[in-house]
Design a protein around this motif. Sequence first.
Motif, short mmCIF file in Angstrom:
data_model
loop_
_atom_site.label_atom_id
_atom_site.label_comp_id
_atom_site.label_asym_id
_atom_site.label_seq_id
_atom_site.Cartn_x
_atom_site.Cartn_y
_atom_site.Cartn_z
N PRO A 55 1.27 -1.52 -0.42
CA PRO A 55 0.51 0.24 0.28
C PRO A 55 0.45 1.31 0.06
N LEU A 56 2.12 1.62 0.48
CA LEU A 56 3.15 2.45 0.15
C LEU A 56 3.01 2.76 -1.10
N LEU A 57 3.30 2.15 -2.05
CA LEU A 57 3.33 2.97 -3.54
C LEU A 57 1.66 3.08 -4.41
N ALA A 58 1.73 4.01 -3.73
CA ALA A 58 -0.22 3.99 -4.29
C ALA A 58 -0.06 4.11 -5.87
N GLN A 59 -0.80 3.05 -6.23
CA GLN A 59 -1.43 3.91 -8.02
C GLN A 59 -2.02 5.13 -8.06
N ARG A 60 -2.11 6.01 -8.72
CA ARG A 60 -2.08 7.47 -9.46
C ARG A 60 -2.86 7.72 -10.17
N ARG A 61 -3.87 8.00 -10.97
CA ARG A 61 -5.21 7.93 -11.97
C ARG A 61 -5.04 9.59 -11.99
N GLY A 62 -5.06 9.84 -13.06
CA GLY A 62 -6.07 11.27 -13.13
C GLY A 62 -7.11 11.70 -14.19
N GLY A 63 -6.98 9.64 -14.74
CA GLY A 63 -8.49 9.74 -15.59
C GLY A 63 -8.23 10.47 -17.21
N ARG A 64 -9.67 11.64 -17.45
CA ARG A 64 -9.26 12.10 -19.05
C ARG A 64 -9.33 13.07 -18.30
N GLN A 65 -8.86 14.19 -17.39
CA GLN A 65 -8.35 15.29 -16.73
C GLN A 65 -7.33 14.76 -16.75
N GLY A 66 -6.61 14.17 -16.23
CA GLY A 66 -5.49 13.79 -15.55
C GLY A 66 -4.63 14.28 -17.04
N ARG A 67 -5.33 13.25 -18.17
CA ARG A 67 -4.29 12.96 -19.95
C ARG A 67 -4.38 14.58 -20.55
N LEU A 68 -5.82 15.41 -20.42
CA LEU A 68 -5.85 16.57 -20.59
C LEU A 68 -4.95 18.03 -19.99
N ARG A 69 -4.50 17.75 -19.05
CA ARG A 69 -3.74 18.50 -18.08
C ARG A 69 -2.02 17.83 -18.66
N GLY A 70 -1.60 16.39 -18.83
CA GLY A 70 -0.66 16.28 -18.96
C GLY A 70 0.23 15.26 -17.95
#
Length: 94
Positions: free
Chosen positions: A61-76
């Motif tokens: 759990p100390l290495l957590a996957q961070r996902r930004g979804g569509r907004q994250g991809r749009l912002r880069g």
Amino acid sequence: MTNEVWKRAEIESPCVKQCVVHPEARVCTGCLRTLDEIGAWGSFTPERRRAIIDELPNRKPLLAQRRGGRQGRLRGRQPDGISGNLLFNGLSRD
């Protein structure tokens, strides 16, 4: 002729041969060992290796996957402003 000649005593290791080191955490994302643990693995006693192996599931759990979804991809970048896919949540380098 038996295969006993070709057998050898391997050192127990949690390595899953998917070695990717998280740059900030300095932890292998495959086996969850620190770089220091990986480097000294062969010199550890079997008891020390077993203690580390037993602790590894608690590190996941100390290495957590961070996902930004569509907004994250749009912002880069990630929604919280942190770039990259993994965020380290406090594993000590010691």
